[in-house]
Design a protein around this motif. Structure first.
Motif, mmCIF file in Angstrom:
data_model
loop_
_atom_site.group_PDB
_atom_site.id
_atom_site.type_symbol
_atom_site.label_atom_id
_atom_site.label_comp_id
_atom_site.label_asym_id
_atom_site.label_seq_id
_atom_site.Cartn_x
_atom_site.Cartn_y
_atom_site.Cartn_z
ATOM 1 N N SER A 1 0.828 -1.207 0.000
ATOM 2 C CA SER A 1 0.000 0.000 0.000
ATOM 3 C C SER A 1 0.862 1.258 0.000
ATOM 4 C CB SER A 1 -0.914 -0.012 1.222
ATOM 5 O OG SER A 1 -1.693 1.156 1.269
ATOM 6 N N LEU A 2 1.910 1.258 0.807
ATOM 7 C CA LEU A 2 2.756 2.444 0.952
ATOM 8 C C LEU A 2 3.760 2.635 -0.185
ATOM 9 C CD1 LEU A 2 3.573 2.102 4.749
ATOM 10 C CD2 LEU A 2 2.283 3.974 3.703
ATOM 11 N N PHE A 3 4.375 1.532 -0.641
ATOM 12 C CA PHE A 3 5.533 1.649 -1.529
ATOM 13 C C PHE A 3 5.442 0.842 -2.816
ATOM 14 C CE2 PHE A 3 7.050 1.252 2.976
ATOM 15 C CZ PHE A 3 7.097 2.602 3.241
ATOM 16 N N GLY A 4 4.314 0.173 -3.035
ATOM 17 C CA GLY A 4 4.201 -0.701 -4.199
ATOM 18 C C GLY A 4 4.104 0.070 -5.499
ATOM 19 N N ILE A 5 4.584 -0.569 -6.525
ATOM 20 C CA ILE A 5 4.463 -0.019 -7.868
ATOM 21 C C ILE A 5 3.216 -0.644 -8.477
ATOM 22 C CG2 ILE A 5 5.540 0.078 -10.143
ATOM 23 C CD1 ILE A 5 8.241 0.104 -8.696
ATOM 24 N N GLN A 6 2.446 0.144 -9.216
ATOM 25 C CA GLN A 6 1.133 -0.262 -9.735
ATOM 26 C C GLN A 6 1.120 -1.695 -10.236
ATOM 27 O OE1 GLN A 6 -1.691 1.217 -9.450
ATOM 28 N NE2 GLN A 6 -0.989 3.182 -8.758
ATOM 29 N N GLY A 7 0.035 -2.369 -9.935
ATOM 30 C CA GLY A 7 -0.168 -3.740 -10.377
ATOM 31 C C GLY A 7 -1.475 -4.241 -9.804
ATOM 32 N N PRO A 8 -1.900 -5.425 -10.211
ATOM 33 C CA PRO A 8 -3.190 -5.955 -9.757
ATOM 34 C C PRO A 8 -3.292 -6.085 -8.235
ATOM 35 C CG PRO A 8 -2.295 -7.303 -11.537
ATOM 36 C CD PRO A 8 -1.254 -6.301 -11.173
ATOM 37 N N PHE A 9 -2.229 -6.510 -7.567
ATOM 38 C CA PHE A 9 -2.268 -6.689 -6.120
ATOM 39 C C PHE A 9 -2.500 -5.348 -5.424
ATOM 40 C CE2 PHE A 9 -0.452 -7.367 -1.897
ATOM 41 C CZ PHE A 9 -1.040 -8.574 -1.539
ATOM 42 N N LEU A 10 -1.780 -4.317 -5.848
ATOM 43 C CA LEU A 10 -1.939 -2.983 -5.269
ATOM 44 C C LEU A 10 -3.340 -2.440 -5.565
ATOM 45 C CD1 LEU A 10 -0.773 -0.568 -3.757
ATOM 46 C CD2 LEU A 10 0.207 0.212 -5.911
ATOM 47 N N GLU A 11 -3.821 -2.632 -6.773
ATOM 48 C CA GLU A 11 -5.171 -2.177 -7.132
ATOM 49 C C GLU A 11 -6.226 -2.868 -6.275
ATOM 50 O OE1 GLU A 11 -5.466 -2.744 -11.377
ATOM 51 O OE2 GLU A 11 -3.722 -1.465 -11.709
ATOM 52 N N ASP A 12 -6.008 -4.155 -5.954
ATOM 53 C CA ASP A 12 -6.932 -4.903 -5.112
ATOM 54 C C ASP A 12 -6.959 -4.332 -3.695
ATOM 55 O OD1 ASP A 12 -8.757 -7.121 -4.605
ATOM 56 O OD2 ASP A 12 -7.114 -8.000 -3.449
ATOM 57 N N ILE A 13 -5.797 -4.003 -3.154
ATOM 58 C CA ILE A 13 -5.719 -3.401 -1.813
ATOM 59 C C ILE A 13 -6.491 -2.082 -1.791
ATOM 60 C CG2 ILE A 13 -4.163 -2.263 -0.162
ATOM 61 C CD1 ILE A 13 -2.034 -4.350 -0.926
ATOM 62 N N MET A 14 -6.260 -1.235 -2.784
ATOM 63 C CA MET A 14 -6.920 0.070 -2.826
ATOM 64 C C MET A 14 -8.435 -0.093 -3.019
ATOM 65 S SD MET A 14 -4.549 2.102 -2.120
ATOM 66 C CE MET A 14 -4.897 3.777 -2.594
ATOM 67 N N SER A 15 -8.838 -1.072 -3.807
ATOM 68 C CA SER A 15 -10.255 -1.322 -4.030
ATOM 69 C C SER A 15 -10.939 -1.759 -2.737
ATOM 70 C CB SER A 15 -10.413 -2.392 -5.117
ATOM 71 O OG SER A 15 -11.763 -2.712 -5.282
ATOM 72 N N LYS A 16 -10.294 -2.619 -1.974
ATOM 73 C CA LYS A 16 -10.856 -3.070 -0.691
ATOM 74 C C LYS A 16 -10.995 -1.899 0.284
ATOM 75 C CE LYS A 16 -9.370 -7.853 -0.995
ATOM 76 N NZ LYS A 16 -8.373 -8.846 -0.618
ATOM 77 N N LYS A 17 -9.984 -1.036 0.324
ATOM 78 C CA LYS A 17 -10.048 0.136 1.207
ATOM 79 C C LYS A 17 -11.214 1.039 0.792
ATOM 80 C CE LYS A 17 -5.122 0.467 2.317
ATOM 81 N NZ LYS A 17 -3.938 1.324 2.231
ATOM 82 N N THR A 18 -11.310 1.311 -0.507
ATOM 83 C CA THR A 18 -12.368 2.181 -1.014
ATOM 84 C C THR A 18 -13.743 1.599 -0.692
ATOM 85 O OG1 THR A 18 -10.907 2.921 -2.796
ATOM 86 C CG2 THR A 18 -13.251 3.335 -3.077
#
Length: 163
Positions: free
Chosen positions: A77-94
């Motif tokens: 979440s803090l330091f990842g470079i864009q990708g499906p895993f990061l998008e999934d984390i942000m989607s869950k938060k949203t």
């Protein structure tokens, strides 16, 4: 193509240095290394630069562990470079924030500030989700300061709905 990189997750050490040490006047690799007490000259050669980057990464990891940030999802979440895993984390938060907005529920969040890199826990009554060109934010009433505050979603480490 880069098919062989699918499923590989990347952390950006420059993003790490900027988020964890926002007070440094520079974030060049050699300067961050020097600030962390790493006695090594940057030679701009692949092997030595990788070694210096690894040593900086290890020091930043220790600073984060001391702040209670050691979870893989936190790092993504803090330091990842864009990708499906990061998008999934942000989607869950949203989704969780939107659920709290829709039901009028409070969230208990663990948050790392972007200005001082301090980790804090607080309760927030979310009011809206806002996006700009770079970040997504939750705006809500923060009960720690009893005022409306804006929180970057990538700085929210954990959250749960409070009944």
């Amino acid at each position: 193509g880069a098919e062989f990189l699918q499923g590989v997750h990347f952390f950006d050490v420059l993003i790490m240095a900027r988020r964890v040490f926002p007070f440094l006047e520079r974030h060049a690799l050699w300067f961050v290394a020097q600030s962390l007490g790493i006695q090594q000259q940057q030679e701009h050669r692949a092997g030595s630069d990788v070694d210096m980057t690894w040593r900086v990464f290890q020091k930043i990891k220790k600073v984060l562990r001391d702040k209670g940030v050691a979870d893989f999802d936190h790092y993504m979440s803090l330091f990842g470079i864009q990708g499906p895993f990061l998008e999934d984390i942000m989607s869950k938060k949203t989704s969780m924030i939107q659920e709290a907005i829709d039901t009028g529920m409070r969230l208990r969040i663990k948050y790392i500030s972007s200005s001082e890199a301090q980790v804090s826990s607080r309760e927030v009554l979310p009011k809206e989700i806002r996006r700009d060109k770079r970040y997504t934010y939750m705006i809500g009433l923060c009960f720690l300061k009893n005022e409306d505050r804006m929180f970057r979603l990538d700085g929210i480490l954990d959250m749960e709905i409070v009944n």
